[in-house]
Design a protein around this motif. Structure first.
Motif, mmCIF file in Angstrom:
data_model
loop_
_atom_site.group_PDB
_atom_site.id
_atom_site.type_symbol
_atom_site.label_atom_id
_atom_site.label_comp_id
_atom_site.label_asym_id
_atom_site.label_seq_id
_atom_site.Cartn_x
_atom_site.Cartn_y
_atom_site.Cartn_z
ATOM 1 N N PRO A 84 0.729 -1.525 -0.192
ATOM 2 C CA PRO A 84 0.028 -0.030 0.060
ATOM 3 C C PRO A 84 0.668 0.888 -0.264
ATOM 4 C CG PRO A 84 0.270 -0.904 2.146
ATOM 5 C CD PRO A 84 1.005 -2.221 1.336
ATOM 6 N N HIS A 85 0.335 2.024 -0.188
ATOM 7 C CA HIS A 85 1.180 3.574 -0.102
ATOM 8 C C HIS A 85 1.081 3.581 1.088
ATOM 9 C CE1 HIS A 85 0.173 4.588 -4.616
ATOM 10 N NE2 HIS A 85 -0.973 4.763 -4.365
ATOM 11 N N ASN A 86 2.144 4.845 1.438
ATOM 12 C CA ASN A 86 3.424 5.326 3.644
ATOM 13 C C ASN A 86 3.032 6.529 2.956
ATOM 14 O OD1 ASN A 86 4.662 5.540 1.185
ATOM 15 N ND2 ASN A 86 6.685 4.719 2.932
ATOM 16 N N HIS A 87 1.982 6.745 1.917
ATOM 17 C CA HIS A 87 1.495 8.635 2.081
ATOM 18 C C HIS A 87 0.124 8.687 1.416
ATOM 19 C CE1 HIS A 87 1.887 9.018 -2.154
ATOM 20 N NE2 HIS A 87 3.370 8.403 -2.015
ATOM 21 N N SER A 88 0.143 10.264 1.855
ATOM 22 C CA SER A 88 -1.111 10.663 0.899
ATOM 23 C C SER A 88 -1.359 10.771 -0.180
ATOM 24 C CB SER A 88 -1.825 11.716 2.335
ATOM 25 O OG SER A 88 -1.238 12.471 2.655
ATOM 26 N N ALA A 89 -2.251 10.951 -0.876
ATOM 27 C CA ALA A 89 -2.304 11.571 -1.668
ATOM 28 C C ALA A 89 -2.597 13.099 -2.184
ATOM 29 C CB ALA A 89 -3.529 11.486 -2.997
ATOM 30 N N ASP A 90 -1.409 13.717 -2.927
ATOM 31 C CA ASP A 90 -1.294 15.616 -3.125
ATOM 32 C C ASP A 90 -2.202 15.504 -4.147
ATOM 33 O OD1 ASP A 90 -0.838 17.834 -3.135
ATOM 34 O OD2 ASP A 90 1.133 17.861 -3.141
ATOM 35 N N GLY A 91 -3.756 15.707 -4.046
ATOM 36 C CA GLY A 91 -4.022 16.411 -4.998
ATOM 37 C C GLY A 91 -3.166 17.740 -5.710
ATOM 38 N N SER A 92 -2.822 19.026 -5.761
ATOM 39 C CA SER A 92 -2.122 19.770 -6.133
ATOM 40 C C SER A 92 -1.354 19.053 -7.391
ATOM 41 C CB SER A 92 -1.955 21.127 -4.845
ATOM 42 O OG SER A 92 -0.730 20.142 -4.447
ATOM 43 N N VAL A 93 -1.143 18.518 -6.967
ATOM 44 C CA VAL A 93 0.236 18.267 -7.790
ATOM 45 C C VAL A 93 -0.470 17.836 -9.252
ATOM 46 C CG1 VAL A 93 1.827 16.057 -8.856
ATOM 47 C CG2 VAL A 93 1.720 16.773 -5.843
ATOM 48 N N PRO A 94 -1.066 17.518 -9.810
ATOM 49 C CA PRO A 94 -1.963 17.789 -11.355
ATOM 50 C C PRO A 94 -1.729 18.864 -11.796
ATOM 51 C CG PRO A 94 -2.783 15.727 -10.364
ATOM 52 C CD PRO A 94 -1.802 16.186 -9.191
ATOM 53 N N ALA A 95 -2.752 19.989 -10.508
ATOM 54 C CA ALA A 95 -2.796 20.960 -11.131
ATOM 55 C C ALA A 95 -1.342 22.089 -11.409
ATOM 56 C CB ALA A 95 -4.201 21.724 -10.169
ATOM 57 N N ARG A 96 -0.782 21.902 -10.192
ATOM 58 C CA ARG A 96 1.062 21.757 -10.691
ATOM 59 C C ARG A 96 1.340 21.857 -11.999
ATOM 60 N NH1 ARG A 96 2.764 20.350 -5.557
ATOM 61 N NH2 ARG A 96 4.227 19.004 -6.774
ATOM 62 N N GLN A 97 1.640 20.623 -12.396
ATOM 63 C CA GLN A 97 2.098 20.109 -13.584
ATOM 64 C C GLN A 97 1.238 20.577 -14.508
ATOM 65 O OE1 GLN A 97 2.127 15.587 -12.887
ATOM 66 N NE2 GLN A 97 3.717 15.675 -12.659
ATOM 67 N N GLU A 98 0.802 21.008 -14.845
ATOM 68 C CA GLU A 98 -0.269 21.677 -15.705
ATOM 69 C C GLU A 98 -0.155 23.007 -16.162
ATOM 70 O OE1 GLU A 98 -2.057 21.356 -17.853
ATOM 71 O OE2 GLU A 98 -2.083 19.126 -17.722
#
Length: 180
Positions: free
Chosen positions: A69-83
């Motif tokens: 499993p993931h050992n961290h929470s999802a960062d929802g701002s990453v896709p917007a930042r990449q855009e």
């Protein structure tokens, strides 16, 4: 169980997967004969060292979660930042004569405040613009040139906007300098 959301592009142009939970993955390996491809969590490297991976079925874009499993929470701002960063790079390449600060201001004015807070500082954004312009103009293509004979000036660097030559001697001819 996450589902496939969409393909996104990393800051360096590599293809990534964004799943429905907001996690991002990069391709670990792929085989031409395989029906699936393996993708690793984008936070695989230190300090997070997340060992989660997924399998993407190429036939129907369905995801299967790996054993870790993931050992961290999802960062929802990453896709917007990449855009935003990709948009800035596109503007820099399309508008080579615009001031760097103007391009950054235009780009930041079009984005949400939450996304702006996650972006790099202004100096780093200016560096993104400079590098994008250098790669689109062709000036970055000769990094491997070791001698002056290996270096070739691109045509954009040898004439003015009116197509008048301003490099009168390029070192490749025996004629010497030309009369002006």
């Amino acid at each position: 169980m996450p589902t496939f959301s969409k393909f996104i592009t990393s800051q360096r142009g590599a293809q990534q997967i964004l799943d429905s939970d907001g996690y991002i993955y990069f391709r670990k390996k792929s085989s031409d004969t395989a029906l699936t491809s393996t993708w690793r969590c984008a936070k695989y490297n230190p300090p997070t060292k997340c060992k989660c991976h997924i399998y993407l079925a190429l036939a129907d874009n369905s995801l299967t979660l790996g054993t870790q499993p993931h050992n961290h929470s999802a960062d929802g701002s990453v896709p917007a930042r990449q855009e935003v960063l990709l948009s800035l790079k596109r503007k820099a390449a399309d508008q080579p004569l615009s001031a760097t600060q103007n391009l950054i201001s235009e780009t930041l004015a079009d984005t949400a405040a939450e996304v702006n807070q996650t972006l790099p500082n202004l100096e780093s954004l200016a560096r993104v613009v400079r590098r994008s312009r250098a790669s689109s103009s062709g000036s970055a293509q000769h990094a491997e040139a070791t001698t002056s004979e290996d270096f070739i000036l691109p045509s954009t660097c040898t004439s003015t906007r009116r197509d008048e030559p301003f490099v009168l001697y390029d070192g490749k001819t025996d004629r010497g300098l030309l009369d002006v």
